[in-house]
Structures are given as structure tokens and as C-alpha cells.
Write a protein that holds these residues in place. Structure first.
Motif, PDB file in Angstrom:
ATOM      1  N   ARG A 316      -8.364   7.207  -6.005  1.00 23.74           N
ATOM      2  CA  ARG A 316      -7.826   6.177  -5.109  1.00 23.74           C
ATOM      3  C   ARG A 316      -8.820   5.833  -4.005  1.00 23.74           C
ATOM      4  O   ARG A 316      -9.132   4.667  -3.780  1.00 23.74           O
ATOM      5  N   SER A 358      -3.188  12.566  -1.349  1.00 21.06           N
ATOM      6  CA  SER A 358      -1.769  12.744  -1.038  1.00 21.06           C
ATOM      7  C   SER A 358      -1.464  14.108  -0.449  1.00 21.06           C
ATOM      8  O   SER A 358      -0.303  14.460  -0.276  1.00 21.06           O
ATOM      9  N   GLU A 406      -2.800   4.737   1.845  1.00 23.93           N
ATOM     10  CA  GLU A 406      -2.083   4.112   0.730  1.00 23.93           C
ATOM     11  C   GLU A 406      -0.957   3.220   1.250  1.00 23.93           C
ATOM     12  O   GLU A 406      -0.130   3.652   2.048  1.00 23.93           O
ATOM     13  N   ASN A 408       2.177   0.761   0.016  1.00 21.40           N
ATOM     14  CA  ASN A 408       3.052   0.428  -1.102  1.00 21.40           C
ATOM     15  C   ASN A 408       3.699  -0.930  -0.902  1.00 21.40           C
ATOM     16  O   ASN A 408       4.128  -1.268   0.210  1.00 21.40           O
ATOM     17  N   SER A 409       3.791  -1.705  -1.971  1.00 19.14           N
ATOM     18  CA  SER A 409       4.476  -2.994  -1.948  1.00 19.14           C
ATOM     19  C   SER A 409       5.524  -3.000  -3.056  1.00 19.14           C
ATOM     20  O   SER A 409       5.189  -2.833  -4.235  1.00 19.14           O
ATOM     21  N   THR A 410       6.787  -3.168  -2.677  1.00 23.38           N
ATOM     22  CA  THR A 410       7.873  -3.280  -3.654  1.00 23.38           C
ATOM     23  C   THR A 410       8.033  -4.745  -4.030  1.00 23.38           C
ATOM     24  O   THR A 410       8.198  -5.604  -3.164  1.00 23.38           O
ATOM     25  N   ARG A 450      -2.861   0.642  -8.072  1.00 25.18           N
ATOM     26  CA  ARG A 450      -2.122   1.378  -9.098  1.00 25.18           C
ATOM     27  C   ARG A 450      -0.683   0.902  -9.142  1.00 25.18           C
ATOM     28  O   ARG A 450      -0.058   0.694  -8.106  1.00 25.18           O
ATOM     29  N   SER A 452       3.201   1.759 -10.068  1.00 23.65           N
ATOM     30  CA  SER A 452       4.091   2.897 -10.257  1.00 23.65           C
ATOM     31  C   SER A 452       4.624   2.915 -11.687  1.00 23.65           C
ATOM     32  O   SER A 452       4.884   1.861 -12.280  1.00 23.65           O
ATOM     33  N   VAL A 457       6.558  -1.099  -8.019  1.00 24.10           N
ATOM     34  CA  VAL A 457       5.761  -0.865  -6.806  1.00 24.10           C
ATOM     35  C   VAL A 457       4.279  -0.887  -7.163  1.00 24.10           C
ATOM     36  O   VAL A 457       3.858  -0.338  -8.179  1.00 24.10           O
ATOM     37  N   ARG A 459       0.547   0.212  -5.489  1.00 21.00           N
ATOM     38  CA  ARG A 459      -0.034   1.066  -4.451  1.00 21.00           C
ATOM     39  C   ARG A 459      -1.494   0.670  -4.234  1.00 21.00           C
ATOM     40  O   ARG A 459      -2.293   0.692  -5.168  1.00 21.00           O
ATOM     41  N   ASN A 461      -5.162   1.013  -2.037  1.00 19.25           N
ATOM     42  CA  ASN A 461      -6.058   1.753  -1.155  1.00 19.25           C
ATOM     43  C   ASN A 461      -7.367   0.983  -1.032  1.00 19.25           C
ATOM     44  O   ASN A 461      -7.923   0.533  -2.034  1.00 19.25           O
TER      45      ASN A 461
END
Length: 485
Positions: A316, A358, A406, A408-410, A450, A452, A457, A459, A461
Motif C-alpha cells: 500500500r 495497518s 489509508e 476509505n470511500s464507500t 484496493r 474491498s 469500498v 481504499r 493510499n
């Protein structure tokens, strides 16, 4: 079983209580685990969730009926199961935990002999099939036997009152309690030389999870050896109701209590853990949260200072990690994100250490498994031997390789978002890396995207070489495109 079991995931078991996971399912998993692995000895433990005890005992009943003898190490973090499985030389280990999931969830993490992880294609799917195939009437009869006629009660389940009695399990001759903490602490402390420790004040936040019990045992051993370390304990006592919220320091809103305590007490640094403490998160003396990415580089150098080795890391963000490894005489090896992939690659390469941004840190001598206790001990020793603060040790690296963290976008359509980004950026990329998701490099900046596996979702970076303004600019540019639905 008339309905499929839906709590099996790619690498572990997680599900909503009573709808996806209950004692019936736990019994089936135990029976199927023993049969599938031909396991004769299995070690079990559970986190502090109120439902972990009844699930663990039902699991144990299934293991026993499947032909295994059970060693129960009590309330424990996941890494204690990893350690005990190898240390006790048993055929497998199971931790009952939902880590940082909501309180109405629970789950299990399973390993084979030697603490080798079990994932979908290495046994988990086969265990699921065996569990589903067990006869309903047989399962009900066996649970009734262990319960001595007691009936399942949802309120009792959520209040942690197991309807399966431990004395009935013990009467089988195949169930025993064995607290393994002393051996575990001895191993954890073997990663540092306690003679290197100078006076330190450390804030610890167990989040009312299982970490507090292990920390107390470590503290007692340090005190007995006159090691000058003082702990300021926040949300320390184990409490399955989680009065201060589910411990998940990866969420920014969960960091204030640790950060404030570090500042208030003038501590050298702070530590916070998730519920089963297989991850630890660090804060500098000013209460600033240190991204796990930079801790990976710090620990990689600590190992490489002792001699050349291979280091595994996730794709990532990695420029900082690669730079440290190569300049320290090590061999950098990029690996797909996820504990099963990291552990497998570490075994293959005999790598001394592996790290993910993570906050999962893996150690060769810890059965190639992740630990939330070893990293902070190594950092504490580095602070003492270098006579530098944690902030000073990472400041240069953060400036040299700033990153977005990181994000996240839903989305309604994650595939469409990925396609939009690739259409714009892939033709311009100097390097295309498909180790995990898509990674594109553009000279002095790069990003990884990436999708999910379980939800819609994306992700993101982003990192650069020494240009924080560029990171901020490109991060916003990418987010605008990703979220342009």
C-alpha cells in the motif's frame, strides 16, 4: 444443517451473534476442525467479550466429540493462542474473538500445528462444509448432554453465562485449564535486552480488552528484575461491556484518551491496542499518533542493525520501508496484504520480520505470527539505546516520505470508480504494480488503490518523495475522481 453457515470469511470466522454465530455453530466448528485436521490436541482461548466464554465452551465440546483433547488457556489475546499452539506442540489452536467488531459480533481465528494460518483454500472451506453437514439432531443432543438439560437463553448468552458447564467438559477427561502466561511473557521479553532499559514512563490503553492482563504479567516480570519502566494505565481493566467503546485505535475518534494521557502525565510514549491485541498503535511524547507505516521501517532497521535479513512488507505504501531496508543491508520483499499472505511469504523466505501499515507486525521467532506486545518493547529499547524520542526517530522518515494514510470511500459502484481512476492515470504511470490492487508510480509520487472483497469500498493510499503538498494535492484529486458517482 438446513441453512448455510454464513460466518466463515476468507481468513477467519466473524458473524453477528445469534443470527450467524451461536453455540450450535460453535459446536459444529469445533467438531469439524478436529475431524478435518485429524487433531488430537487443540488449545483454545477467548477475548473478554461476554459471549466469548459460552462460544468457547461450545467449541470445546465440539472439539472433544470430534476426537480432540482441549487445553483452555482462559482469557487471552490472539497472539497468546499463536504462541501456545507452537509452544505446547499441539495440533491446532482457536481464539474466540471479534477483535474490533461491534459488540453484537463475535468470531474465531484458527491455526494448524506450528501456528500455520488456516484460510479458505487451506482448510477453512472444508471445515465449513463439515460443520454444515453435521446432523441437526446429533448436535442438539450433544449440546443438551453438555448442558445437563439447561436451555439456551438469549439474555444469558449476551450476559456471558455459558449454559455448558466446564465441569461436564472436564469429566470427559479431554478438557483441562492451563494458564500459559509465564512462558508467553518469557518469550515476549526475549526480543529485548532489559539491561538496555533506562527510566521510561509509558501510557498504555488496553481499551478494556485482553491486553491489560498480558501487560500486567509483563510489568510484574520487569518489576522483579528492577527494570525502570513506569506504566500509566488507561481503560485498563478487562470489561466485556466495553464501557469506553470497542477498542479500535485505527479510528481517529478513538485516539484522544491515549493522546491526552500521554500529555497529562509527561510520558515518553503511548500505546493503544485493539480488543485481542494482535495490533498495537503508538503515540509520541506530544500525543501524536504515529502511522503504522513508519513503525514498520523503524522495526525493520532494528532487526537489520543486528544483521542482514529479508524483510516482508505490504504494497500500500512502501517507499520509506524499501529505502530503510536497502540502506541497512537487508533484502526488501513486497507481499500481498493480509496475514495469511504475509505469514506464508515469511516462511518461504525465512524473513526475520514482516510489517503492514495497518499495525500488524510479524516475527520469525514468534512462529511467523503477528504480535501487539513485541513491537512496543522493541520501540522502548530503541528509545533507551538511541537516546532519541519516538518523534525524533520517525520525524525524518515522515518528512522524506510523507503519506496520506489509508482513506476509505464507500460507493455505489466500486468497479466503476476503479475504472475511472485507471483510465486517467494508468497511461501516465512509469511503474504499474499489481501485487495487491493497483499501484501506479509517477516519479516523485505514487498511489495504491484496493477494492474491498466484502463491501463496496475503495481504499486509497498516496505517498511522495519529500513533498507533503503534492500528497495533499494528489489525494484530493484522486478522491474527487473516486467519489464522482
Amino acid at each position: 444443517m438446513t441453512t448455510p453457515i454464513t460466518c466463515f470469511k476468507a481468513y477467519d470466522i466473524r458473524g453477528e451473534l445469534n443470527t450467524q454465530l451461536n453455540e450450535d455453530v460453535a459446536y459444529r466448528i469445533g467438531f469439524a476442525f478436529a475431524e478435518e485436521l485429524s487433531a488430537k490436541t487443540v488449545v483454545v482461548g477467548g477475548d473478554v467479550r461476554l459471549t466469548s466464554l459460552p462460544l468457547k465452551l461450545a467449541l470445546s465440546a465440539g472439539l472433544i466429540d470430534g476426537g480432540a483433547s482441549v487445553t483452555d488457556i482462559g482469557v487471552a489475546g490472539t497472539e497468546e493462542i499463536y504462541f501456545a499452539t507452537k509452544h505446547l506442540g499441539v495440533d491446532g489452536g482457536i481464539e474466540v474473538t471479534a477483535s474490533h467488531n461491534p459488540i453484537n459480533y463475535n468470531g474465531m481465528k484458527l491455526v494448524k500445528a506450528g501456528s500455520v494460518p488456516i484460510s479458505g483454500d487451506t482448510g477453512l472451506n472444508a471445515i465449513k462444509e463439515r460443520a454444515e453437514a453435521l446432523d441437526d439432531a446429533y448436535v442438539a443432543e450433544r449440546l443438551d448432554f453438555y448442558a445437563k438439560g439447561a436451555k439456551f437463553d438469549a439474555d444469558a448468552f449476551f450476559n456471558g453465562k455459558a449454559f455448558i458447564a466446564t465441569d461436564i467438559l472436564a469429566e470427559t477427561g479431554q478438557y483441562q485449564r492451563h494458564l500459559n502466561m509465564d512462558a508467553y511473557v518469557s518469550h515476549i521479553l526475549s526480543y529485548v535486552d532489559i539491561n538496555n532499559f533506562t527510566p521510561l514512563k509509558i501510557v498504555t490503553n488496553a481499551g478494556n480488552g485482553a491486553a491489560g492482563l498480558a501487560l500486567d504479567a509483563i510489568e510484574q516480570r520487569l518489576l522483579a528484575k528492577d527494570v525502570p519502566v513506569e506504566f500509566v494505565k488507561v481503560h485498563h481493566n478487562a470489561d466485556g461491556t466495553f464501557p469506553n467503546g470497542i477498542p479500535n485505535p485505527l479510528l481517529p475518534e478513538n485516539r484522544a484518551d491515549t493522546a491526552n494521557a500521554v500529555i497529562e502525565h509527561g510520558a515518553d510514549f503511548g500505546i493503544a491496542w485493539d480488543g485481542d491485541f494482535d495490533r498495537c498503535f503508538l503515540f509520541d511524547a506530544d500525543g501524536n499518533f504515529i502511522e503504522g507505516y513508519y513503525i514498520v521501517g523503524l522495526l525493520a532497521k532494528a532487526f537489520l542493525d543486528k544483521g542482514p535479513s529479508k524483510i516482508i512488507y505490504d504494497p500500500r505504501v512502501y517507499w520509506n520501508t524499501e529505502d530503510i531496508i536497502t540502506s541497512s543491508g537487508g533484502t526488501p520483499i513486497k507481499c500481498k496484504t493480509g496475514h495469511a499472505f504475509i505469514k506464508e511469504r515469511m516462511r518461504k523466505e525465512d524473513a526475520v520480520y514482516g510489517g503492514e501499515m495497518s499495525a500488524h507486525h510479524y516475527f520469525r521467532d514468534f512462529a511467523y505470527c503477528d504480535s501487539g506486545m513485541i513491537p512496543w518493547l522493541l520501540v522502548a529499547e530503541l528509545i533507551c539505546t538511541s537516546q532519541k524520542s519516538l518523534a525524533d526517530m520517525v520525524k525524518e522518515r515522515i518528512e522524506a516520505f510523507p503519506s496520506s494514510g489509508e482513506i476509505n470511500s464507500t460507493l455505489k459502484d466500486a468497479d466503476a470508480a476503479l475504472a475511472r481512476v485507471l483510465a486517467k492515470y494508468q497511461p501516465l504511470a512509469e511503474v504499474i504494480d499489481e501485487t495487491d490492487g493497483i499501484g501506479l508510480e509517477f516519479g516523485n509520487w505514487r498511489f495504491n488503490l484496493r477494492k474491498s472483497n466484502t463491501e463496496p469500498v475503495i481504499r486509497l493510499n498516496v505517498e511522495s518523495k519529500g513533498d507533503i503538498a503534492l500528497v495533499e494535492e494528489k489525494t484530493q484529486e484522486l478522491l474527487d475522481l473516486i467519489r464522482a458517482e
